[in-house]
Design a protein around this motif. Structure first.
Motif, mmCIF file in Angstrom:
data_model
loop_
_atom_site.group_PDB
_atom_site.id
_atom_site.type_symbol
_atom_site.label_atom_id
_atom_site.label_comp_id
_atom_site.label_asym_id
_atom_site.label_seq_id
_atom_site.Cartn_x
_atom_site.Cartn_y
_atom_site.Cartn_z
ATOM 1 N N ALA A 32 0.828 -1.215 0.000
ATOM 2 C CA ALA A 32 0.000 0.000 0.000
ATOM 3 C C ALA A 32 0.859 1.260 0.000
ATOM 4 O O ALA A 32 0.311 2.368 0.056
ATOM 5 C CB ALA A 32 -0.923 -0.021 1.214
ATOM 6 N N GLN A 33 2.178 1.117 -0.074
ATOM 7 C CA GLN A 33 3.053 2.295 -0.081
ATOM 8 C C GLN A 33 3.341 2.750 -1.515
ATOM 9 O O GLN A 33 2.922 2.100 -2.472
ATOM 10 C CB GLN A 33 4.367 1.979 0.638
ATOM 11 N N ARG A 34 4.083 3.838 -1.642
ATOM 12 C CA ARG A 34 4.335 4.381 -2.978
ATOM 13 C C ARG A 34 5.194 3.449 -3.816
ATOM 14 O O ARG A 34 5.005 3.340 -5.021
ATOM 15 C CB ARG A 34 4.998 5.761 -2.856
ATOM 16 N N VAL A 35 6.147 2.766 -3.182
ATOM 17 C CA VAL A 35 6.965 1.772 -3.896
ATOM 18 C C VAL A 35 6.673 0.402 -3.297
ATOM 19 O O VAL A 35 6.960 0.151 -2.131
ATOM 20 C CB VAL A 35 8.469 2.095 -3.770
ATOM 21 N N ASP A 36 6.077 -0.464 -4.102
ATOM 22 C CA ASP A 36 5.778 -1.828 -3.659
ATOM 23 C C ASP A 36 7.043 -2.664 -3.808
ATOM 24 O O ASP A 36 7.550 -2.849 -4.917
ATOM 25 C CB ASP A 36 4.639 -2.394 -4.505
ATOM 26 N N GLN A 37 7.558 -3.171 -2.687
ATOM 27 C CA GLN A 37 8.811 -3.936 -2.713
ATOM 28 C C GLN A 37 8.574 -5.437 -2.831
ATOM 29 O O GLN A 37 9.484 -6.231 -2.564
ATOM 30 C CB GLN A 37 9.623 -3.644 -1.437
ATOM 31 N N GLY A 38 7.379 -5.855 -3.220
ATOM 32 C CA GLY A 38 7.086 -7.279 -3.340
ATOM 33 C C GLY A 38 7.271 -7.966 -2.000
ATOM 34 O O GLY A 38 6.797 -7.485 -0.968
ATOM 35 N N TYR A 39 7.969 -9.095 -2.015
ATOM 36 C CA TYR A 39 8.311 -9.776 -0.765
ATOM 37 C C TYR A 39 9.707 -9.396 -0.275
ATOM 38 O O TYR A 39 10.233 -10.026 0.642
ATOM 39 C CB TYR A 39 8.212 -11.292 -0.928
ATOM 40 N N GLY A 40 10.310 -8.345 -0.865
ATOM 41 C CA GLY A 40 11.599 -7.899 -0.370
ATOM 42 C C GLY A 40 12.482 -7.360 -1.485
ATOM 43 O O GLY A 40 12.285 -7.654 -2.663
ATOM 44 N N LEU A 41 13.448 -6.555 -1.068
ATOM 45 C CA LEU A 41 14.368 -5.885 -1.992
ATOM 46 C C LEU A 41 15.678 -6.674 -2.009
ATOM 47 O O LEU A 41 16.215 -7.023 -0.954
ATOM 48 C CB LEU A 41 14.587 -4.445 -1.510
ATOM 49 N N VAL A 42 16.206 -6.908 -3.214
ATOM 50 C CA VAL A 42 17.304 -7.866 -3.379
ATOM 51 C C VAL A 42 18.658 -7.176 -3.341
ATOM 52 O O VAL A 42 18.864 -6.158 -4.015
ATOM 53 C CB VAL A 42 17.124 -8.642 -4.694
ATOM 54 N N CYS A 43 19.566 -7.758 -2.548
ATOM 55 C CA CYS A 43 20.954 -7.299 -2.448
ATOM 56 C C CYS A 43 21.879 -8.431 -2.887
ATOM 57 O O CYS A 43 21.497 -9.599 -2.901
ATOM 58 C CB CYS A 43 21.309 -6.954 -1.000
ATOM 59 N N ASP A 44 23.131 -8.059 -3.172
ATOM 60 C CA ASP A 44 24.112 -9.113 -3.401
ATOM 61 C C ASP A 44 24.517 -9.720 -2.059
ATOM 62 O O ASP A 44 24.044 -9.298 -1.005
ATOM 63 C CB ASP A 44 25.307 -8.580 -4.199
ATOM 64 N N ALA A 45 25.410 -10.707 -2.098
ATOM 65 C CA ALA A 45 25.767 -11.418 -0.867
ATOM 66 C C ALA A 45 26.438 -10.499 0.142
ATOM 67 O O ALA A 45 26.432 -10.768 1.345
ATOM 68 C CB ALA A 45 26.682 -12.602 -1.188
ATOM 69 N N GLY A 46 26.998 -9.393 -0.344
ATOM 70 C CA GLY A 46 27.639 -8.447 0.561
ATOM 71 C C GLY A 46 26.675 -7.448 1.177
ATOM 72 O O GLY A 46 27.070 -6.634 2.007
ATOM 73 N N GLY A 47 25.409 -7.470 0.724
ATOM 74 C CA GLY A 47 24.420 -6.586 1.318
ATOM 75 C C GLY A 47 24.186 -5.299 0.539
ATOM 76 O O GLY A 47 23.478 -4.407 1.017
ATOM 77 N N THR A 48 24.745 -5.206 -0.674
ATOM 78 C CA THR A 48 24.538 -4.016 -1.505
ATOM 79 C C THR A 48 23.316 -4.209 -2.393
ATOM 80 O O THR A 48 23.201 -5.223 -3.098
ATOM 81 C CB THR A 48 25.780 -3.759 -2.392
ATOM 82 N N ILE A 49 22.398 -3.245 -2.369
ATOM 83 C CA ILE A 49 21.156 -3.331 -3.140
ATOM 84 C C ILE A 49 21.472 -3.381 -4.628
ATOM 85 O O ILE A 49 22.295 -2.609 -5.130
ATOM 86 C CB ILE A 49 20.247 -2.128 -2.805
ATOM 87 N N ILE A 50 20.772 -4.316 -5.329
ATOM 88 C CA ILE A 50 20.981 -4.481 -6.775
ATOM 89 C C ILE A 50 19.850 -3.769 -7.506
ATOM 90 O O ILE A 50 18.805 -4.344 -7.767
ATOM 91 C CB ILE A 50 20.973 -5.970 -7.170
ATOM 92 N N GLY A 51 20.047 -2.508 -7.816
ATOM 93 C CA GLY A 51 19.063 -1.774 -8.630
ATOM 94 C C GLY A 51 17.633 -2.009 -8.194
ATOM 95 O O GLY A 51 17.278 -1.789 -7.033
ATOM 96 N N ASP A 52 16.806 -2.488 -9.098
ATOM 97 C CA ASP A 52 15.366 -2.576 -8.853
ATOM 98 C C ASP A 52 14.906 -4.028 -8.760
ATOM 99 O O ASP A 52 13.772 -4.336 -9.097
ATOM 100 C CB ASP A 52 14.597 -1.863 -9.960
ATOM 101 N N LEU A 53 15.791 -4.918 -8.329
ATOM 102 C CA LEU A 53 15.395 -6.323 -8.200
ATOM 103 C C LEU A 53 14.603 -6.524 -6.919
ATOM 104 O O LEU A 53 15.064 -6.168 -5.826
ATOM 105 C CB LEU A 53 16.624 -7.239 -8.143
ATOM 106 N N ILE A 54 13.439 -7.140 -7.051
ATOM 107 C CA ILE A 54 12.624 -7.472 -5.878
ATOM 108 C C ILE A 54 12.170 -8.927 -5.956
ATOM 109 O O ILE A 54 12.261 -9.558 -7.021
ATOM 110 C CB ILE A 54 11.388 -6.549 -5.731
#
Lengths: 385, 385
Positions: free
Chosen positions: B296-318
């Motif tokens: 219900a928010q402005r950006v729907d993150q699905g079931y979660g926002l995807v990072c690489d194994a080091g914890g850095t967010i990968i663009g718009d992968l959800i």
């Protein structure tokens, strides 16, 4: 400070049990198990129940009257059931090489392990790693309805993977899961989807055999398709898990009646939202889960359908909202409740949207008889390895 | 069959840990704790963190550098933290008489217990049951924003309840929780809501005092309002829980940046949905929870926002969809993924919608440092008494 013994009495009645708690109605459980047995009895198939819903050897012993072949969704389930004496286990989530050590440990301990895969690269890695381990065989996962994973029945990869596994002596068949059957409505639509599942899987098996590859196991299943399938020609094995408990999502597509749902969450009225005409109960989303699987169905059951302490559905009362440890109970149409019928301390039981999700929030089942007495406390587990 | 020791190695790196697993980034945890300390430092208030998110004495010891006053959402949390040495506990869910025995057991063991209520009938029952027990005091729950429970600051019942509790020597103050702050957008809106929370609660305290009743404790809090409140006049205590970890719901309303979220679920790529251009990972809704709080928010993150194994967010992968043990990963706009960047076995970390819900699905935290090494395994608990 040794509180535990003081604070966790063994309740004899659901009216004394601490809340929230997970209740399993023994009569309904038994009836649900019998219904699946009766439906599959005319067919010459192995039934391999999925333990991902129950995660409790006690429940599965009720299914089998002992042990039997099972399906698992995690390697922890495999380990826990192996420790409980179950020695024929299908791990029905695509394997990756990093998980083969855990599979091999189980096989080395005498468990007949089956794993699944749908990628040629994985097939090569698996063949290289476990060829010659007589305790592990592999099923190729087939995609019958675009739901999730698997190779298409007509895909070239099916034969590539089949050849790789057969050359390593690992190929034992094909498997599919008709996940899209959860979107069907009514017996006819589900039966038609079951035929799609059956036909696609049997086609994959025939292509393997036509290429000279072995395919002794042809395994399909989901609770809807297992309960409504009309023909199982070419199928050797059926799987299902939710059918033991049933839930509101299943009721919503016509698989069961709400009165057949064996699982509920026992809760206590702890207050009132006076302006909105709602009860506050001590079962929030932590006790019910965040699953809102009925939201997209014809009847939205909120976070669950409300019953009295004896398990009888109370008209149109649902859990309209949930915080972590608070649930709000109101009429589906928003009409204010008559609070005098629900004094503080009143016990209610809430039927869940999704049995797998709700059960996963709890450490044990209170097995209850028709009189609301607790016959046993059956522990269940959660997590991964 | 003693598998356990063989199958649960102590991983030294997140690249070796079995998946799915819950990762807690130590540097981010410490920074989130420090941020709350710094924000509240100018005010003369007690900070009483809520343990319902972490459910881990190890995490709370990090907050305090020892033990300190805590808020709990279940009596199991009270018991588990009492056993770990925490002896000042506020149980912040409306009490019912059936739960008083458990509270008394804790008080008798030396724990300073505070309970809350918002009904005159319950106040009478509590007064009859525990008057004279010096270890238990009571806060009146006040409704500041119509979110859930509590008496309105101007309600007649406030004084009725206050008198009943004071006569029994149990009244110690008022408490509120601004749950509607989760629906605010941005720092200014949250700060304005914090003022509504503060003003309503202080008004309730003033009415009690004007009636000659004691009200030493005036306790407010939620992660948004605690972090953005500008004035705490009349407030003696602030509570918050999610702030330690943060999550995508908090990021969505401007409470934190996604890069500050300390909690993630470590997952492995186990396959591909080739037609849809999505990865299949081994973290489904069982590992992420069914919480879809960003829907219900402005950006729907699905079931979660995807990072690489080091914890850095990968663009718009959800995580675009989830089954029990399968997650589907894709671009938010549906563009197919380049699979060559994600071979089978690739490790990813998924930031959760709701830290309380996702953490509750796991038995432990893997505490990781900046280099992705596991510094400790911190067990957490779940369930009720």
């Amino acid at each position: 400070m040794p509180f535990k013994d003081d604070m966790t009495p063994s309740p004899q009645s659901l009216l004394q049990a601490p809340t929230p708690a997970l209740v399993l109605d023994e009569a309904r459980l038994t009836a649900n198990i019998r219904r699946m047995e009766d439906h599959l009895a005319p067919f010459d198939v192995v039934f391999r129940p999925h333990v991902k819903t129950a995660k409790s050897p006690d429940v599965l012993r009720t299914v089998f009257g002992g042990t039997g072949p099972i399906t698992v969704s995690t390697l922890l389930e495999a380990q826990m059931f192996a420790e409980a004496g179950f020695d024929d286990i299908l791990y029905a989530v695509g394997i990756v090489p990093a998980k083969l050590d855990a599979v091999r440990t189980l096989a080395d301990a005498g468990v007949r392990m089956q794993i699944i895969l749908d990628e040629a690269d994985v097939a090569h890695a698996v063949a290289d790693t476990i060829a010659g381990n007589s305790g592990i065989t592999v099923l190729i996962e087939v995609d019958c309805d675009g739901h999730r994973s698997g190779v298409a029945p007509e895909a070239d990869d099916l034969l590539v993977i089949g050849r790789t596994l057969a050359d390593a002596g690992l190929l034992c068949g094909v498997l599919t899961h008709a996940g899209e059957s959860y979107s069907c409505q009514g017996a006819d639509a589900i039966a038609a989807h079951a035929e799609i599942e059956r036909a696609g899987l049997v086609r994959a098996a025939e292509r393997l055999r036509a290429a000279g590859l072995p395919c002794p196991v042809v395994s399909m299943g989901s609770t809807p398709t297992a309960l409504f399938v009309q023909a199982l020609d070419g199928i050797t094995e059926v799987r299902a898990g939710v059918y033991m408990f049933q839930d509101l999502v299943m009721a919503g597509i016509g698989v069961c009646q709400p009165e057949e749902i064996a699982l509920s969450v026992l809760a206590t009225v702890i207050g009132y939202q006076k302006a909105q005409g709602r009860l506050v109960i001590d079962a929030g989303w932590m006790a019910m889960s965040r699953d809102r699987g009925t939201a997209a169905q014809r009847v939205d059951q909120g976070y669950g359908l409300v019953c009295d302490a004896g398990g009888t559905i109370i008209g149109d009362l649902i859990v309209t909202g949930a915080n972590q440890e608070h649930g709000l109970v109101g009429h589906r149409d928003g009409t204010p409740l008559d609070f005098s019928a629900y004094p503080i301390g009143t016990r209610l039981r809430i039927l869940p949207n999704h049995a797998c999700a709700t059960a996963a929030q709890h450490p044990a089942y209170l097995l209850s008889n028709r009189d609301g007495m607790v016959r046993a406390r059956w522990p269940r587990f959660s997590g991964w390895m």
